[in-house]
Enzyme design. Structure first.
Site, short mmCIF file in Angstrom:
data_model
loop_
_atom_site.label_atom_id
_atom_site.label_comp_id
_atom_site.label_asym_id
_atom_site.label_seq_id
_atom_site.Cartn_x
_atom_site.Cartn_y
_atom_site.Cartn_z
N GLY A 1 8.29 12.37 -5.03
CA GLY A 1 7.59 11.09 -4.92
C GLY A 1 6.28 11.28 -4.18
N ASN A 2 5.68 10.21 -3.78
CA ASN A 2 4.46 10.29 -2.97
C ASN A 2 4.43 9.12 -1.99
OD1 ASN A 2 2.73 8.01 -4.13
ND2 ASN A 2 3.26 9.14 -5.98
N ARG A 3 3.43 9.11 -1.11
CA ARG A 3 3.42 8.16 0.00
C ARG A 3 2.74 6.83 -0.31
NH1 ARG A 3 5.14 11.19 4.28
NH2 ARG A 3 4.56 13.39 4.26
N SER A 4 2.48 6.55 -1.58
CA SER A 4 1.85 5.26 -1.89
C SER A 4 2.69 4.10 -1.35
CB SER A 4 1.69 5.12 -3.40
OG SER A 4 1.34 3.79 -3.72
N ALA B 1 0.27 4.88 -7.93
CA ALA B 1 0.09 6.31 -7.70
C ALA B 1 1.15 7.02 -8.54
CB ALA B 1 0.25 6.63 -6.22
#
Ligand code: CTP
Ligand code: CA
Length: 227
Positions: free
Chosen positions: A33-36, A99
Site C-alpha cells: 500500500g502507500n501512505r495516501s 494514489a
C-alpha cells in the site's frame, strides 16, 4: 439538504472522484500500500457536492468518514478502482486524486505465505497496474468533458508534472509537492500548481479544503456555459 443540492453552480453535473491509496494483496493477510490519507480527494468530492454536483467518490482504504451528500464506493485494488470508475461513466468531470499503486503483485497467493526451512524470503513479483487517469482521458464518446489528474512529486515538480500532463492526456493536472520538507503528504496543507493547456497557475500554500474549494469553483466556471 435537497434544496441546498438543487442550488449551486454544479447542479445537474455528474462528477467522479478517486481518492486514497490502493492496496495490492500479497496474500490474504498482507498487502502493498502507500501512505495516501485521502484527505485531498475527499475534500474535492465534498467541495463538488457543496456546489451541487452529483458526486460519486471511489475510495481506497482510508481512515476518513464517508463525506455526506454523495455516493461513496469503497475499493481495495487499482483494478477494482478502474472497473468501478468505468462503471460510473458517463460523467461530466472526473478528478483522479487517488494514489493508485503502480504495481500489483502478480504472484499473490490464495493462502497465507509461510516461512520455509531455507530461511530465504519469498520473491514478490510485480506487474503494472492499469492507469485509471489515462484510461478515463482516452478519446471516445464516454470521455468526461473534463478530466483532472494529480502529479505528486518530490523533485522537479513542474518538469515531471508537465511530462505527466502530456502522457496521460488529461485536461488539467494539479501538481503537488510531496517532498518531505513540504509537509503535504498526510498533512492538512498543500502546495500546488494547476497545469492547463494555457499554462501553469501557482497557487499559494493553502489548506487541502481550500485547494478543493478553489478547484471545484474552477471546474464550475469551466463547465458552466458549456453544457
Ligand atoms: N493514476 C491513476 N492510475 C494509476 C496511476 C496513477 O489514475 N495506475 C493517476 C493518479 O490518480 C494521479 C495521476 O495519475 O491523478 C498521477 O499519478 P502519479 O503516481 O503521480 O503518476 P504516475 O504516472 O504513476 O507516475 P510516477 O508514479 O512514476 O511518478
Ligand atoms: Ca504512481
Amino acid at each position: 439538504v435537497e434544496s441546498l443540492l438543487a442550488a449551486g453552480p454544479l447542479k445537474g453535473i455528474k462528477a467522479l472522484v478517486t481518492s486514497g491509496p490502493t492496496y495490492e494483496p500479497i496474500d490474504p493477510v498482507r498487502f502493498i500500500g502507500n501512505r495516501s490519507s485521502g484527505k485531498q480527494g475527499h475534500a474535492i468530492a465534498a467541495a463538488l457536492a457543496r456546489l451541487g454536483a452529483d458526486v460519486t467518490l471511489i475510495t481506497g482504504p482510508v481512515k476518513l468518514p464517508d463525506p455526506a451528500n454523495m455516493r461513496v464506493i469503497h475499493v481495495e485494488t487499482a483494478r477494482e478502482m478502474l472497473g468501478t470508475a468505468l462503471g460510473c461513466l458517463p460523467v461530466d468531470v472526473a478528478v483522479c486524486a487517488a494514489a493508485v499503486a503502480d504495481w500489483t503483485v502478480s504472484n499473490a497467493s490464495k493462502e497465507k505465505r509461510k516461512k520455509d526451512a531455507s530461511g530465504q524470503p519469498p520473491p514478490i513479483e510485480l506487474a503494472a497496474n492499469p492507469d485509471i487517469l489515462a484510461t478515463l482521458s482516452e478519446k471516445g464518446s464516454a470521455r468526461p468533458r473534463l478530466v483532472v489528474g494529480f502529479a505528486a512529486e518530490t523533485e522537479k515538480l513542474l518538469e515531471h508534472a508537465r511530462a505527466k500532463f502530456v502522457r496521460k492526456g488529461c485536461d488539467w493536472i494539479v501538481a503537488n509537492d510531496v517532498s518531505p520538507h513540504s509537509g503535504t503528504f498526510g498533512g492538512d496543507f498543500n502546495t500546488v500548481h494547476l497545469l492547463t493547456q494555457g499554462g501553469a497557475e501557482e497557487w499559494p500554500r493553502i489548506s487541502k479544503t481550500d485547494v478543493a474549494e478553489r478547484l471545484a469553483w474552477k471546474i464550475a466556471d469551466t463547465l458552466k456555459g458549456h453544457p
